[in-house]
Design a protein around this motif. Structure first.
Motif, PDB file in Angstrom:
ATOM      1  N   PHE B  28       0.841  -1.200   0.000  1.00 26.66           N
ATOM      2  CA  PHE B  28       0.000   0.000   0.000  1.00 26.66           C
ATOM      3  C   PHE B  28       0.878   1.254   0.000  1.00 26.66           C
ATOM      4  O   PHE B  28       0.598   2.218  -0.720  1.00 26.66           O
ATOM      5  CB  PHE B  28      -0.938  -0.006   1.213  1.00 26.66           C
ATOM      6  CG  PHE B  28      -1.983   1.072   1.155  1.00 26.66           C
ATOM      7  CD1 PHE B  28      -3.209   0.839   0.547  1.00 26.66           C
ATOM      8  CD2 PHE B  28      -1.738   2.333   1.689  1.00 26.66           C
ATOM      9  CE1 PHE B  28      -4.179   1.838   0.472  1.00 26.66           C
ATOM     10  CE2 PHE B  28      -2.699   3.338   1.613  1.00 26.66           C
ATOM     11  CZ  PHE B  28      -3.924   3.085   1.006  1.00 26.66           C
ATOM     12  N   ALA B  31       2.145   2.033  -3.333  1.00 22.72           N
ATOM     13  CA  ALA B  31       1.074   2.496  -4.224  1.00 22.72           C
ATOM     14  C   ALA B  31       0.728   3.969  -4.004  1.00 22.72           C
ATOM     15  O   ALA B  31       0.259   4.629  -4.925  1.00 22.72           O
ATOM     16  CB  ALA B  31      -0.170   1.626  -4.044  1.00 22.72           C
ATOM     17  N   VAL B  32       0.927   4.484  -2.770  1.00 24.36           N
ATOM     18  CA  VAL B  32       0.611   5.901  -2.507  1.00 24.36           C
ATOM     19  C   VAL B  32       1.885   6.754  -2.402  1.00 24.36           C
ATOM     20  O   VAL B  32       1.851   7.854  -1.867  1.00 24.36           O
ATOM     21  CB  VAL B  32      -0.280   6.094  -1.252  1.00 24.36           C
ATOM     22  CG1 VAL B  32      -1.668   5.504  -1.464  1.00 24.36           C
ATOM     23  CG2 VAL B  32       0.377   5.529   0.009  1.00 24.36           C
ATOM     24  N   PHE B  33       3.004   6.232  -2.915  1.00 28.48           N
ATOM     25  CA  PHE B  33       4.267   6.986  -2.960  1.00 28.48           C
ATOM     26  C   PHE B  33       4.763   7.347  -1.559  1.00 28.48           C
ATOM     27  O   PHE B  33       5.345   8.411  -1.350  1.00 28.48           O
ATOM     28  CB  PHE B  33       4.111   8.264  -3.811  1.00 28.48           C
ATOM     29  CG  PHE B  33       3.635   8.010  -5.220  1.00 28.48           C
ATOM     30  CD1 PHE B  33       4.546   7.896  -6.263  1.00 28.48           C
ATOM     31  CD2 PHE B  33       2.282   7.878  -5.510  1.00 28.48           C
ATOM     32  CE1 PHE B  33       4.116   7.657  -7.564  1.00 28.48           C
ATOM     33  CE2 PHE B  33       1.841   7.637  -6.818  1.00 28.48           C
ATOM     34  CZ  PHE B  33       2.768   7.531  -7.839  1.00 28.48           C
ATOM     35  N   ALA B  34       4.508   6.463  -0.600  1.00 34.50           N
ATOM     36  CA  ALA B  34       4.955   6.689   0.779  1.00 34.50           C
ATOM     37  C   ALA B  34       6.352   6.115   0.946  1.00 34.50           C
ATOM     38  O   ALA B  34       6.546   4.911   0.797  1.00 34.50           O
ATOM     39  CB  ALA B  34       3.993   6.036   1.773  1.00 34.50           C
ATOM     40  N   THR B  35       7.313   6.984   1.213  1.00 29.55           N
ATOM     41  CA  THR B  35       8.708   6.532   1.252  1.00 29.55           C
ATOM     42  C   THR B  35       9.315   6.581   2.652  1.00 29.55           C
ATOM     43  O   THR B  35      10.479   6.261   2.824  1.00 29.55           O
ATOM     44  CB  THR B  35       9.565   7.403   0.309  1.00 29.55           C
ATOM     45  OG1 THR B  35       9.364   8.773   0.670  1.00 29.55           O
ATOM     46  CG2 THR B  35       9.173   7.202  -1.151  1.00 29.55           C
ATOM     47  N   SER B  36       8.526   6.969   3.659  1.00 35.67           N
ATOM     48  CA  SER B  36       9.065   7.025   5.024  1.00 35.67           C
ATOM     49  C   SER B  36       9.600   5.646   5.425  1.00 35.67           C
ATOM     50  O   SER B  36       8.943   4.629   5.200  1.00 35.67           O
ATOM     51  CB  SER B  36       7.968   7.447   6.010  1.00 35.67           C
ATOM     52  OG  SER B  36       8.392   7.201   7.335  1.00 35.67           O
ATOM     53  N   LEU B  38       9.553   4.406   8.207  1.00 34.15           N
ATOM     54  CA  LEU B  38       8.619   3.812   9.174  1.00 34.15           C
ATOM     55  C   LEU B  38       7.558   2.970   8.475  1.00 34.15           C
ATOM     56  O   LEU B  38       6.972   2.076   9.079  1.00 34.15           O
ATOM     57  CB  LEU B  38       7.932   4.890  10.016  1.00 34.15           C
ATOM     58  CG  LEU B  38       8.820   5.810  10.841  1.00 34.15           C
ATOM     59  CD1 LEU B  38       7.976   6.645  11.794  1.00 34.15           C
ATOM     60  CD2 LEU B  38       9.855   5.031  11.612  1.00 34.15           C
ATOM     61  N   ASN B  39       7.311   3.235   7.186  1.00 30.72           N
ATOM     62  CA  ASN B  39       6.343   2.455   6.412  1.00 30.72           C
ATOM     63  C   ASN B  39       6.945   1.160   5.861  1.00 30.72           C
ATOM     64  O   ASN B  39       6.203   0.308   5.370  1.00 30.72           O
ATOM     65  CB  ASN B  39       5.812   3.251   5.217  1.00 30.72           C
ATOM     66  CG  ASN B  39       5.004   4.478   5.594  1.00 30.72           C
ATOM     67  OD1 ASN B  39       5.198   5.545   5.024  1.00 30.72           O
ATOM     68  ND2 ASN B  39       4.105   4.358   6.543  1.00 30.72           N
ATOM     69  N   PRO B  56       0.535   3.922   6.120  1.00 30.47           N
ATOM     70  CA  PRO B  56       0.286   5.308   5.698  1.00 30.47           C
ATOM     71  C   PRO B  56      -1.098   5.778   6.178  1.00 30.47           C
ATOM     72  O   PRO B  56      -1.986   4.954   6.419  1.00 30.47           O
ATOM     73  CB  PRO B  56       0.328   5.235   4.165  1.00 30.47           C
ATOM     74  CG  PRO B  56       1.089   3.988   3.846  1.00 30.47           C
ATOM     75  CD  PRO B  56       0.757   3.029   4.962  1.00 30.47           C
ATOM     76  N   PRO B  57      -1.300   7.104   6.275  1.00 30.85           N
ATOM     77  CA  PRO B  57      -2.551   7.625   6.846  1.00 30.85           C
ATOM     78  C   PRO B  57      -3.835   7.143   6.169  1.00 30.85           C
ATOM     79  O   PRO B  57      -4.863   7.019   6.834  1.00 30.85           O
ATOM     80  CB  PRO B  57      -2.389   9.147   6.702  1.00 30.85           C
ATOM     81  CG  PRO B  57      -0.914   9.362   6.772  1.00 30.85           C
ATOM     82  CD  PRO B  57      -0.309   8.183   6.057  1.00 30.85           C
TER      83      PRO B  57
END
Lengths: 133, 148
Positions: B28, B31-36, B38-39, B56-57
């Protein structure tokens, strides 16, 4: 964290392609065909294949997450879907996010997001409240 | 059949528990370009005080989906899915979702309004963990277009 009212804390551009939509469909479980089939999109009167609204919402908060450094500091996140993002099969769609401080207390910041595609805003009242604790 | 106004206030049965997998969060996040980190990285997440990687949120939408299916399938609801447009979405978090959570969602229809031939259905999915503690509430407003 130092921020002032009205300050732009993050700005980022995302390029969505049809691949991005297929990837999001799989990850989210939203397999509505208007997000990957031109014929289906046209048959229901759309100008073309659209990005999932939830994909736009999902990516728009990421510059805020990167700025605060922790996805868990987001306390509340809301958007209104106002215009569709049409994803061209060849050129894709470029979505720009600007994150600005809309309100500020000792405990939290409200970030107001301006999300645009083809020079038009696609999300309304896009706000994330983040904890400063 | 138009949207049944008697849906307002209706509360649905809790969904089957959803076990949040680490690879699902990573999928996921990509898919939402979350690069932290922590993810994606359990060690980074643990160093930040979490038991495993953090979602992610907007990840709660995956769990909320089952509740919206309940709403659309309600026999007397009158919601024609081919006429549904997503109008608004909100997430209010008590804490972030982490890998290993087992989540249950309960849908309540909080309001139904009619506006210019369209119906606006607002539905709140309250998501709790395996101890019953609140994690996040996901609120959707669906716009059901009337006949042209």
């Amino acid at each position: 964290m130092i921020a002032e009212l009205g300050e732009i804390v993050a700005e980022k551009t995302f390029v969505l392609t049809r691949d991005s939509l297929v990837r999001y469909a799989g990850a989210s479980g939203d397999f509505n065909a208007i997000h990957y089939r031109d014929d289906v999109a046209q048959s229901v009167g759309l100008p073309g294949v659209l990005a999932h609204g939830m994909l736009t919402m999902g990516l728009a908060v990421q510059p805020v997450v990167d700025w605060i450094g922790d996805p868990a500091k987001v306390l509340d996140y809301q958007v209104r879907f106002t215009r569709p993002v049409v994803v061209d099969p060849v050129d894709g769609a470029t979505v720009t996010v600007v994150a600005k401080v809309g309100a500020l207390t000792d405990a939290e910041i409200r970030i107001d997001l301006t999300v645009t595609f083809a020079d038009q805003t696609v999300l309304g009242k896009a706000q994330a409240r983040v904890s400063l604790a | 059949m138009p949207v049944n106004p008697e849906l307002q206030g209706r509360v649905f049965a809790p969904t089957a528990p959803y076990l949040v997998g680490r690879e699902k969060i990573r999928e996921f996040a990509r898919a939402v370009f979350a690069t932290s980190p922590l993810n994606h990285d359990p060690e980074a997440a643990r160093a930040a005080g979490y038991s495993d990687i953090v979602a992610p949120p907007t990840f709660p939408v995956v769990v909320q989906e089952a509740t919206l299916q309940q709403l659309l399938a309600e026999p007397d609801g009158g919601i024609d899915f081919s006429r549904v447009v997503h109008g608004e979405q909100r997430f209010s978090y008590t804490r972030a979702i982490v890998a290993g959570d087992e989540l249950t969602a309960t849908l309540a229809v909080s309001s139904i309004k009619t506006l210019g031939g369209n119906a606006m259905v607002t539905a709140e999915s309250t998501i709790v963990d395996q101890t019953g503690a609140h994690v996040v509430t996901a609120t959707s407003t669906l716009v059901v277009r009337g006949d042209e």
